[in-house]
Design an enzyme around this catalytic site. Sequence first.
Site, PDB file in Angstrom:
ATOM      1  N   SER A 180      19.126 -34.655  14.095  1.00 53.42           N
ATOM      2  CA  SER A 180      19.413 -34.731  12.644  1.00 53.42           C
ATOM      3  C   SER A 180      18.418 -35.617  11.949  1.00 53.42           C
ATOM      4  O   SER A 180      17.349 -35.469  12.283  1.00 53.42           O
ATOM      5  CB  SER A 180      20.887 -35.194  12.445  1.00 53.42           C
ATOM      6  OG  SER A 180      21.490 -34.694  11.160  1.00 53.42           O
TER       7      SER A 180
ATOM      8  N   HIS B 193      27.005 -28.854  14.432  1.00 55.33           N
ATOM      9  CA  HIS B 193      25.877 -29.941  14.197  1.00 55.33           C
ATOM     10  C   HIS B 193      26.003 -31.062  15.248  1.00 55.33           C
ATOM     11  O   HIS B 193      26.994 -31.886  15.078  1.00 55.33           O
ATOM     12  CB  HIS B 193      25.979 -30.479  12.882  1.00 55.33           C
ATOM     13  CG  HIS B 193      24.797 -31.486  12.330  1.00 55.33           C
ATOM     14  ND1 HIS B 193      23.511 -31.228  12.257  1.00 55.33           N
ATOM     15  CD2 HIS B 193      24.871 -32.795  12.209  1.00 55.33           C
ATOM     16  CE1 HIS B 193      23.053 -32.094  11.797  1.00 55.33           C
ATOM     17  NE2 HIS B 193      23.868 -33.064  11.879  1.00 55.33           N
TER      18      HIS B 193
HETATM   19  C1  GTR Z   1      23.686 -35.154   6.673  1.00 56.87           C
HETATM   20  C2  GTR Z   1      22.327 -35.162   6.172  1.00 56.87           C
HETATM   21  C3  GTR Z   1      21.390 -34.352   6.935  1.00 56.87           C
HETATM   22  C4  GTR Z   1      21.500 -34.883   8.528  1.00 56.87           C
HETATM   23  C5  GTR Z   1      22.868 -35.375   8.712  1.00 56.87           C
HETATM   24  C6  GTR Z   1      22.749 -36.323  10.153  1.00 56.87           C
HETATM   25  O1  GTR Z   1      24.387 -35.876   5.695  1.00 56.87           O
HETATM   26  O2  GTR Z   1      22.485 -34.455   4.669  1.00 56.87           O
HETATM   27  O3  GTR Z   1      20.052 -34.136   6.359  1.00 56.87           O
HETATM   28  O4  GTR Z   1      20.227 -35.713   8.598  1.00 56.87           O
HETATM   29  O5  GTR Z   1      23.079 -36.270   7.827  1.00 56.87           O
HETATM   30  O6  GTR Z   1      21.836 -37.319  10.097  1.00 56.87           O
HETATM   31  O7  GTR Z   1      23.495 -36.247  10.899  1.00 56.87           O
END
Ligand code: GTR
Length: 369
Positions: A198, A340
């Site tokens: 991420s 995610h």
């Molecule tokens: C979210 C963000 C993403 C991603 C994520 C993370 O809130 O919008 O771009 O990077 O965090 O790092 O888990």
Amino acid sequence: MEKRMVPPLMEPGTTRESWEQIRRVELLRLFSSEVYGDTPREFETRFTVTEESETMGGKALGRVVQVQVTARYGTFSFPFAVCLPNDGKAHPALVFINNRAKGNVHLDEVEAGGFWPAGEIVARGYAAAAFHTGDVDTDCDDGFQNGIQRIFEADSSLRPDDAWGALGAWAFGASRVCDWLLEQPQITPGKIAVIGHSRGGKAALWCAAQDERFCSVYSSCSGCSGAAVTRGKAGERVAEITRSFPYWFCRNYSRYAGREEEMPFDQHMLLALIAPRLLYVSSATQDQWADPQSEFLSAVLAGEAYRLYGLKGLEAEGFPEQDSPLHGGQIGYHLRTGQHDLTLYDWNRYMDFLEAGFGTLPEGIGKRE
Ligand code: GTR
């Protein structure tokens, strides 16, 4: 294969030489001035081992190393943890930019959890190193008062529009870990990779784009401003990311909020900067905020740079089935079932890809300078 209007990676007739000497340099400059900010070059580094013990039942030597960086306006220190296989041989190393639990940079916690499965990494014959993002630059909008930026700036209120943000600082941190690894007899110098999930994945890509000592990068679910093509992207876009996390980037980037069509770049160009090294991208089926289709498309488009070297990029007929890794070229991809995250499944697919790919790396990649 999906068609989308993105700016061309290179002009027709680009050769390997003109890519390396002109276009690649131009793209690095664009990502530096428009997205992540300029990485400082004037500093000195010192390393001190502050903890050392056998770990993983004697299979590894665990160390905590303090990195001390001194620049014009001061000194800044951050720690990283490393587990070096203890068999007297040299091994490849995986440098992890850890954006979650801080605890796992301590030796007594390295085997816990799937996010950084150091035990499994060492069992597969790698050294496992990790640092915590927050130790290099705080993951909050603190006016760059507390992170590593402060040793490079006289006055943070006078930052230029291309001054680096947190992603640039985290990328810099991974390069300092690489400096140390390159000096260790337990490490094979041409086999050091950087990994992030991420926001950590965005930083890992930017790190490897700039630092060619890394022979490979793995970006997990990095989405917007990471692996995913921005034009036509679902989920998060420049407006959302620069509103929530302006301090990740240089100020110039927010000018493209709602005006992505005007960007003289897109993220497939960032991925192309990794060529001819080994690039791996993964997505998760439920991660529509990052947008798997746009991550995959970007990885496909980056293949053009690999072809300049006579190498295959991402070998795919179309968007793959879930849990069916594509490992046929120098660019690997998989779509994992689920959310995610960065899981043991993901780490293992990446290590499979590396093991098949190490032998295909061109001579001289990632050697000690
Ligand atoms: C979210 C963000 C993403 C991603 C994520 C993370 O809130 O919008 O771009 O990077 O965090 O790092 O888990």
